[in-house]
Design a protein around this motif. Structure first.
Motif, PDB file in Angstrom:
ATOM      1  N   ARG A 308      40.518  -7.803  -1.826  1.00  0.00           N
ATOM      2  CA  ARG A 308      40.702  -6.928  -0.678  1.00  0.00           C
ATOM      3  C   ARG A 308      41.854  -5.970  -0.993  1.00  0.00           C
ATOM      4  NH1 ARG A 308      40.650  -9.804   4.932  1.00  0.00           N
ATOM      5  NH2 ARG A 308      42.309 -10.986   3.905  1.00  0.00           N
ATOM      6  N   MET A 309      41.513  -4.688  -1.197  1.00  0.00           N
ATOM      7  CA  MET A 309      42.496  -3.702  -1.628  1.00  0.00           C
ATOM      8  C   MET A 309      43.273  -3.095  -0.463  1.00  0.00           C
ATOM      9  SD  MET A 309      42.208  -3.640  -4.939  1.00  0.00           S
ATOM     10  CE  MET A 309      43.036  -2.106  -5.352  1.00  0.00           C
ATOM     11  N   PHE A 310      42.559  -2.693   0.593  1.00  0.00           N
ATOM     12  CA  PHE A 310      43.197  -2.027   1.726  1.00  0.00           C
ATOM     13  C   PHE A 310      42.579  -2.524   3.021  1.00  0.00           C
ATOM     14  CE2 PHE A 310      43.245   1.072  -1.784  1.00  0.00           C
ATOM     15  CZ  PHE A 310      44.620   1.265  -1.919  1.00  0.00           C
ATOM     16  N   THR A 311      43.340  -2.423   4.091  1.00  0.00           N
ATOM     17  CA  THR A 311      42.854  -2.674   5.445  1.00  0.00           C
ATOM     18  C   THR A 311      43.174  -1.453   6.287  1.00  0.00           C
ATOM     19  OG1 THR A 311      43.136  -5.077   5.282  1.00  0.00           O
ATOM     20  CG2 THR A 311      43.017  -4.126   7.490  1.00  0.00           C
ATOM     21  N   PHE A 312      42.137  -0.831   6.820  1.00  0.00           N
ATOM     22  CA  PHE A 312      42.296   0.380   7.622  1.00  0.00           C
ATOM     23  C   PHE A 312      42.095   0.049   9.094  1.00  0.00           C
ATOM     24  CE2 PHE A 312      40.298   1.609   3.560  1.00  0.00           C
ATOM     25  CZ  PHE A 312      41.314   2.387   3.027  1.00  0.00           C
ATOM     26  N   GLU A 313      42.771   0.821   9.931  1.00  0.00           N
ATOM     27  CA  GLU A 313      42.541   0.712  11.364  1.00  0.00           C
ATOM     28  C   GLU A 313      41.237   1.429  11.703  1.00  0.00           C
ATOM     29  OE1 GLU A 313      44.231  -0.931  13.625  1.00  0.00           O
ATOM     30  OE2 GLU A 313      45.697  -1.669  12.167  1.00  0.00           O
ATOM     31  N   THR A 314      40.391   0.773  12.498  1.00  0.00           N
ATOM     32  CA  THR A 314      39.132   1.383  12.897  1.00  0.00           C
ATOM     33  C   THR A 314      39.386   2.432  13.969  1.00  0.00           C
ATOM     34  OG1 THR A 314      37.954  -0.667  12.433  1.00  0.00           O
ATOM     35  CG2 THR A 314      36.819   0.959  13.783  1.00  0.00           C
ATOM     36  N   LEU A 315      38.827   3.628  13.771  1.00  0.00           N
ATOM     37  CA  LEU A 315      39.008   4.698  14.736  1.00  0.00           C
ATOM     38  C   LEU A 315      38.097   4.485  15.937  1.00  0.00           C
ATOM     39  CD1 LEU A 315      39.077   7.692  12.236  1.00  0.00           C
ATOM     40  CD2 LEU A 315      41.015   6.432  13.168  1.00  0.00           C
ATOM     41  N   ASP A 316      38.425   5.113  17.050  1.00  0.00           N
ATOM     42  CA  ASP A 316      37.631   4.977  18.267  1.00  0.00           C
ATOM     43  C   ASP A 316      36.227   5.505  18.039  1.00  0.00           C
ATOM     44  OD1 ASP A 316      39.811   3.921  19.539  1.00  0.00           O
ATOM     45  OD2 ASP A 316      40.466   5.832  20.411  1.00  0.00           O
ATOM     46  N   THR A 317      35.239   4.656  18.288  1.00  0.00           N
ATOM     47  CA  THR A 317      33.804   4.991  18.215  1.00  0.00           C
ATOM     48  C   THR A 317      33.380   5.483  16.827  1.00  0.00           C
ATOM     49  OG1 THR A 317      34.024   7.319  18.901  1.00  0.00           O
ATOM     50  CG2 THR A 317      33.843   5.638  20.653  1.00  0.00           C
ATOM     51  N   ILE A 318      34.238   5.358  15.823  1.00  0.00           N
ATOM     52  CA  ILE A 318      33.903   5.823  14.477  1.00  0.00           C
ATOM     53  C   ILE A 318      34.072   4.669  13.497  1.00  0.00           C
ATOM     54  CG2 ILE A 318      34.492   7.421  12.622  1.00  0.00           C
ATOM     55  CD1 ILE A 318      35.458   9.394  14.640  1.00  0.00           C
ATOM     56  N   ASN A 319      33.021   4.359  12.766  1.00  0.00           N
ATOM     57  CA  ASN A 319      33.089   3.352  11.716  1.00  0.00           C
ATOM     58  C   ASN A 319      33.279   4.032  10.362  1.00  0.00           C
ATOM     59  OD1 ASN A 319      32.648   1.209  13.487  1.00  0.00           O
ATOM     60  ND2 ASN A 319      30.428   1.402  13.298  1.00  0.00           N
ATOM     61  N   LEU A 320      34.091   3.429   9.525  1.00  0.00           N
ATOM     62  CA  LEU A 320      34.237   3.914   8.153  1.00  0.00           C
ATOM     63  C   LEU A 320      33.084   3.350   7.343  1.00  0.00           C
ATOM     64  CD1 LEU A 320      38.082   3.396   7.693  1.00  0.00           C
ATOM     65  CD2 LEU A 320      36.880   5.421   8.502  1.00  0.00           C
ATOM     66  N   GLU A 321      32.379   4.230   6.615  1.00  0.00           N
ATOM     67  CA  GLU A 321      31.153   3.802   5.944  1.00  0.00           C
ATOM     68  C   GLU A 321      31.279   3.692   4.438  1.00  0.00           C
ATOM     69  OE1 GLU A 321      27.774   6.079   6.994  1.00  0.00           O
ATOM     70  OE2 GLU A 321      27.467   5.034   8.883  1.00  0.00           O
ATOM     71  N   ARG A 322      31.760   4.750   3.785  1.00  0.00           N
ATOM     72  CA  ARG A 322      31.723   4.749   2.329  1.00  0.00           C
ATOM     73  C   ARG A 322      33.015   5.315   1.754  1.00  0.00           C
ATOM     74  NH1 ARG A 322      27.086   8.454   0.812  1.00  0.00           N
ATOM     75  NH2 ARG A 322      28.129   8.307  -1.201  1.00  0.00           N
ATOM     76  N   PRO A 323      33.606   4.648   0.756  1.00  0.00           N
ATOM     77  CA  PRO A 323      34.692   5.277  -0.006  1.00  0.00           C
ATOM     78  C   PRO A 323      34.085   6.191  -1.066  1.00  0.00           C
ATOM     79  CG  PRO A 323      34.346   3.055  -0.796  1.00  0.00           C
ATOM     80  CD  PRO A 323      33.354   3.264   0.332  1.00  0.00           C
ATOM     81  N   ILE A 324      34.468   7.443  -1.090  1.00  0.00           N
ATOM     82  CA  ILE A 324      33.884   8.406  -2.028  1.00  0.00           C
ATOM     83  C   ILE A 324      34.662   8.444  -3.337  1.00  0.00           C
ATOM     84  CG2 ILE A 324      33.089  10.767  -2.325  1.00  0.00           C
ATOM     85  CD1 ILE A 324      31.742   9.114  -0.087  1.00  0.00           C
ATOM     86  N   GLY A 325      35.983   8.496  -3.251  1.00  0.00           N
ATOM     87  CA  GLY A 325      36.766   8.537  -4.478  1.00  0.00           C
ATOM     88  C   GLY A 325      38.233   8.766  -4.201  1.00  0.00           C
TER      89      GLY A 325
END
Length: 406
Positions: A308-325
């Motif tokens: 587990r490299m990073f833990t991000f806070e989830t934004l309101d009504t927005i899910n993080l889907e893909r790390p691009i680079g």
């Protein structure tokens, strides 16, 4: 008196080494210097040497993203104009993720949406809404239309299409895989068809089926890592079990483990579990409100290497889907969200910055590609304007040939 040596008088090996370190677009401009340079740059071995140099040094990298550009087309039988999507592709480097430039791709004005579904060694795999697949090089602006596949889709079934794009180093061939899965809901009987396209032969062939039925999440596009394409999905009970992998060399399937911390969770317990290639390794974004964890497989195929490299806070009504680079200095990370937005996160402060494209603040199908000199054979596209353009080029060649003969 010391005479200045002309650059064209440098040793041939030194010239080759210098040119191989330059961006592809700059190298193309060098063709006008002299005939020997033009022959060198057009040579198949130099084209591959330049590409391998960029891949080894991780230079000349860009990301490409498409945006829907709306235009109006009048129809005689409609009282109001009809809206359609016209694909607009943008490209930007990984220095700061800023200043994306619009690509003047050859099917920009086509009347059918075009989606980027894969990237490999500087080539993009595109899918057109009418079922066509294309290989496209955004650097040289050349492309190939793949032979059209017809699939019988039975009724009363849950049909899925999954695509993958990769490179076989053994045969030095670019390949595309299409997985068709259909599940009869009444008797819970799966049907499967796996087809592989070879750029070298320009044809499709059927290969061994997938070892297990899986329902891919996201857009069904495979993630290319270690010369294999990967899909993360659930079984018929919506349980995450493993990652399905396809080997482009022997054209067989295998399974890779998920992180132990993510096993045995129901799909409903996730807001999303998405996979991507990050800095050459498999990565997973696991959305579990109010956090989103980024997992990376440090050693390919080893379950215990998931970290587990990073833990991000989830934004309101927005899910993080893909790390691009990562950015060039590894201090920023480009992420795609569930609302088709691209966010640049500062890995030190964990602050988000939205990436915009001209007057459009959302991007579709972000992928990483490397500049290269590969020229794809021109093939007829579905848009009539490109067919007329190709015919005009043929007429001009015949006209010049007759003039030279006279």
């Amino acid at each position: 008196m010391i005479m200045m040596m002309k650059i064209t008088h440098l040793p041939f090996d030194l010239i080759t080494d210098i040119l191989s370190r330059l961006p592809a677009k700059t190298v193309v401009l060098m063709k006008i210097i002299c005939k020997s340079w033009r022959n060198l740059i057009d040579d198949y071995y130099f084209v591959n040497y330049h590409l391998e140099q960029s891949l080894a040094t991780k230079t000349n990298l860009h990301y490409v993203v498409s945006t829907p550009k709306l235009y109006l087309q009048e129809y005689a039988h409609l009282e109001e104009p009809f809206e359609q999507n016209c694909p607009v592709l943008y490209s930007a480097d990984f220095g700061s993720f800023d200043n994306p430039i619009e690509l003047r791709h050859p099917f920009k004005n086509c009347k059918t949406p075009v989606w980027v579904i894969g990237s490999c060694r500087g080539l993009l795999l595109l899918r057109v809404d009418n079922g066509h697949l294309l290989l496209y090089n955004p650097t040289t602006q050349t492309y190939n239309v793949l032979p059209l596949l017809i699939v019988y889709q039975p009724t009363m079934s849950d049909a899925l299409f999954d695509y993958g794009f990769g490179y076989d180093h053994v045969s030095r061939d670019y390949k595309c895989v299409r997985i068709f899965q259909s599940l009869y809901k009444e008797i819970w009987c799966p049907l499967c068809e796996v087809m592989v396209y070879s750029l070298r032969t320009n044809c499709w062939k059927r290969v061994v089926d997938v070892p297990c039925y899986f329902r891919s999440r996201g857009w069904g596009n495979g993630v290319l890592v270690n010369e294999m394409c990967h899909w993360v999905g659930t079984d018929s009970d919506d349980m995450y079990k493993h990652i399905v992998a396809f080997n482009f060399t022997d054209e067989t399937f295998s399974c890779l483990p998920l992180p132990n911390a993510l096993l045995n969770y129901q799909y409903e317990q996730f807001h999303g579990l998405h996979m991507e290639m990050l800095d050459g390794s498999l990565s997973l974004l696991a959305n579990r409100y109010p956090h989103c964890d980024l997992w990376v497989m440090k050693e390919y195929g080893v379950a215990g290497s998931w970290t587990r490299m990073f833990t991000f806070e989830t934004l309101d009504t927005i899910n993080l889907e893909r790390p691009i680079g990562y950015s060039s200095d590894k201090k920023k990370l480009l992420l795609k969200t569930s609302l088709f937005r691209l966010l640049c996160v500062d890995l030190e402060t964990m602050e988000y910055t939205e990436v915009t494209f001209a007057d459009w603040n959302r991007g579709l199908d972000p992928h990483v590609y490397v500049e290269n000199l590969l020229m794809l054979d021109y093939a007829e596209f579905i848009d009539e304007s490109h067919v007329r353009k190709k015919r005009g080029k043929r007429k001009n060649r015949r006209r010049r040939r007759r003039k030279n003969e006279n």
